[in-house]
Design a protein around this motif. Structure first.
Motif, PDB file in Angstrom:
ATOM      1  N   THR A  63       0.840  -1.201   0.000  1.00 25.81           N
ATOM      2  CA  THR A  63       0.000   0.000   0.000  1.00 25.81           C
ATOM      3  C   THR A  63       0.874   1.249   0.000  1.00 25.81           C
ATOM      4  N   ASP A  64       1.579   1.497   1.101  1.00 26.10           N
ATOM      5  CA  ASP A  64       2.350   2.732   1.249  1.00 26.10           C
ATOM      6  C   ASP A  64       3.822   2.603   0.868  1.00 26.10           C
ATOM      7  N   GLN A  65       4.345   1.391   0.888  1.00 23.79           N
ATOM      8  CA  GLN A  65       5.784   1.221   0.683  1.00 23.79           C
ATOM      9  C   GLN A  65       6.083  -0.170   0.141  1.00 23.79           C
ATOM     10  N   VAL A  66       7.056  -0.246  -0.771  1.00 20.49           N
ATOM     11  CA  VAL A  66       7.568  -1.522  -1.267  1.00 20.49           C
ATOM     12  C   VAL A  66       9.024  -1.612  -0.842  1.00 20.49           C
ATOM     13  N   ASN A  67       9.393  -2.728  -0.241  1.00 16.15           N
ATOM     14  CA  ASN A  67      10.770  -2.987   0.159  1.00 16.15           C
ATOM     15  C   ASN A  67      11.367  -3.999  -0.800  1.00 16.15           C
ATOM     16  N   ILE A  68      12.614  -3.776  -1.187  1.00 16.40           N
ATOM     17  CA  ILE A  68      13.285  -4.637  -2.155  1.00 16.40           C
ATOM     18  C   ILE A  68      14.604  -5.088  -1.558  1.00 16.40           C
ATOM     19  N   SER A  69      14.816  -6.403  -1.539  1.00 14.57           N
ATOM     20  CA  SER A  69      16.103  -6.938  -1.082  1.00 14.57           C
ATOM     21  C   SER A  69      16.618  -7.922  -2.124  1.00 14.57           C
ATOM     22  N   ILE A  70      17.924  -8.129  -2.124  1.00 15.14           N
ATOM     23  CA  ILE A  70      18.558  -9.017  -3.101  1.00 15.14           C
ATOM     24  C   ILE A  70      19.428 -10.035  -2.383  1.00 15.14           C
ATOM     25  N   ASN A  71      19.798 -11.091  -3.097  1.00 18.54           N
ATOM     26  CA  ASN A  71      20.541 -12.185  -2.480  1.00 18.54           C
ATOM     27  C   ASN A  71      22.058 -12.105  -2.663  1.00 18.54           C
ATOM     28  N   ARG A  72      22.556 -11.070  -3.349  1.00 19.45           N
ATOM     29  CA  ARG A  72      24.001 -10.921  -3.508  1.00 19.45           C
ATOM     30  C   ARG A  72      24.342  -9.477  -3.875  1.00 19.45           C
ATOM     31  N   ASN A  73      25.594  -9.119  -3.760  1.00 15.71           N
ATOM     32  CA  ASN A  73      26.038  -7.768  -4.102  1.00 15.71           C
ATOM     33  C   ASN A  73      25.898  -7.529  -5.603  1.00 15.71           C
ATOM     34  N   VAL A  74      25.433  -6.327  -5.969  1.00 13.11           N
ATOM     35  CA  VAL A  74      25.330  -5.936  -7.375  1.00 13.11           C
ATOM     36  C   VAL A  74      25.822  -4.503  -7.531  1.00 13.11           C
ATOM     37  N   VAL A 105      10.767   2.001  -1.264  1.00  8.78           N
ATOM     38  CA  VAL A 105      10.188   2.960  -2.205  1.00  8.78           C
ATOM     39  C   VAL A 105       8.805   3.349  -1.696  1.00  8.78           C
ATOM     40  N   ASN A 106       8.577   4.657  -1.522  1.00  3.89           N
ATOM     41  CA  ASN A 106       7.289   5.162  -1.076  1.00  3.89           C
ATOM     42  C   ASN A 106       6.294   5.072  -2.228  1.00  3.89           C
ATOM     43  N   THR A 107       5.218   4.320  -2.034  1.00  2.00           N
ATOM     44  CA  THR A 107       4.192   4.147  -3.070  1.00  2.00           C
ATOM     45  C   THR A 107       2.846   4.699  -2.633  1.00  2.00           C
ATOM     46  N   ILE A 129       6.715  -9.393 -10.099  1.00  5.63           N
ATOM     47  CA  ILE A 129       5.448  -8.686 -10.265  1.00  5.63           C
ATOM     48  C   ILE A 129       4.903  -8.359  -8.880  1.00  5.63           C
ATOM     49  N   ILE A 130       4.451  -7.104  -8.706  1.00  4.82           N
ATOM     50  CA  ILE A 130       3.857  -6.713  -7.432  1.00  4.82           C
ATOM     51  C   ILE A 130       2.510  -6.052  -7.675  1.00  4.82           C
ATOM     52  N   ASN A 131       1.706  -6.046  -6.638  1.00  9.08           N
ATOM     53  CA  ASN A 131       0.396  -5.423  -6.664  1.00  9.08           C
ATOM     54  C   ASN A 131       0.402  -4.293  -5.653  1.00  9.08           C
ATOM     55  N   ILE A 132       0.052  -3.087  -6.100  1.00  7.16           N
ATOM     56  CA  ILE A 132      -0.044  -1.942  -5.200  1.00  7.16           C
ATOM     57  C   ILE A 132      -1.517  -1.570  -5.094  1.00  7.16           C
ATOM     58  N   ARG A 133      -1.997  -1.477  -3.859  1.00  6.76           N
ATOM     59  CA  ARG A 133      -3.431  -1.176  -3.632  1.00  6.76           C
ATOM     60  C   ARG A 133      -3.593   0.227  -3.126  1.00  6.76           C
TER      61      ARG A 133
END
Length: 133
Positions: A63-74, A105-107, A129-133
């Motif tokens: 709703t308000d925020q999406v958090n993104i994490s990864i499994n290795r350094n890029v 990311v503030n959504t 794929i994500i869903n923002i409500r």
């Protein structure tokens, strides 16, 4: 794509009921100086799985925020949000992201809908794929 197990006699033993692949051999053509060279590549499947670039977007739906994490350094890349019509609506450029680091990311002002989140970097590309409500 061709599968060749190289069993003596042309196939697996008749008493064999199951088997697995422990190693992978990939061959292909590499252009070198205007010519093509066939080069075999091999590796353990465990190593191939560990090196796969993966991203986790949460919560999903958000709703308000999406958090993104990864499994290795890029390095040298960006996180791109694309709406269902194919339009890039938001980008987060980065020079380096660390394994398990979280980008938020503030959504809260975004319209609801389905978005594709792509991470493009020097080490590869992945998407979710994500869903923002």
């Amino acid at each position: 794509f061709r599968w060749n197990m190289n069993y003596p006699g042309g196939g697996p033993p008749r008493e064999s009921r199951s088997w697995s692949v422990d190693d992978i051999l990939v061959t292909g053509s590499i252009a070198q100086g205007g010519g093509q060279v066939s080069q075999p590549l091999s590796g353990d499947t465990d190593v191939l799985e560990i090196n796969a670039l993966e991203m986790n977007c949460f919560p999903n739906p958000a709703t308000d925020q999406v958090n993104i994490s990864i499994n290795r350094n890029v390095t040298n890349g960006k996180i791109i949000f694309t709406d269902i019509s194919g339009r890039d609506v938001y980008q987060v450029p980065f020079s380096k992201l660390f394994e398990r680091e979280t980008v938020s990311v503030n959504t809260s002002n975004w319209p609801g809908g389905i978005f594709v989140v792509r991470l493009v970097s020097s080490e590869g590309t992945t998407k979710q794929i994500i869903n923002i409500r």
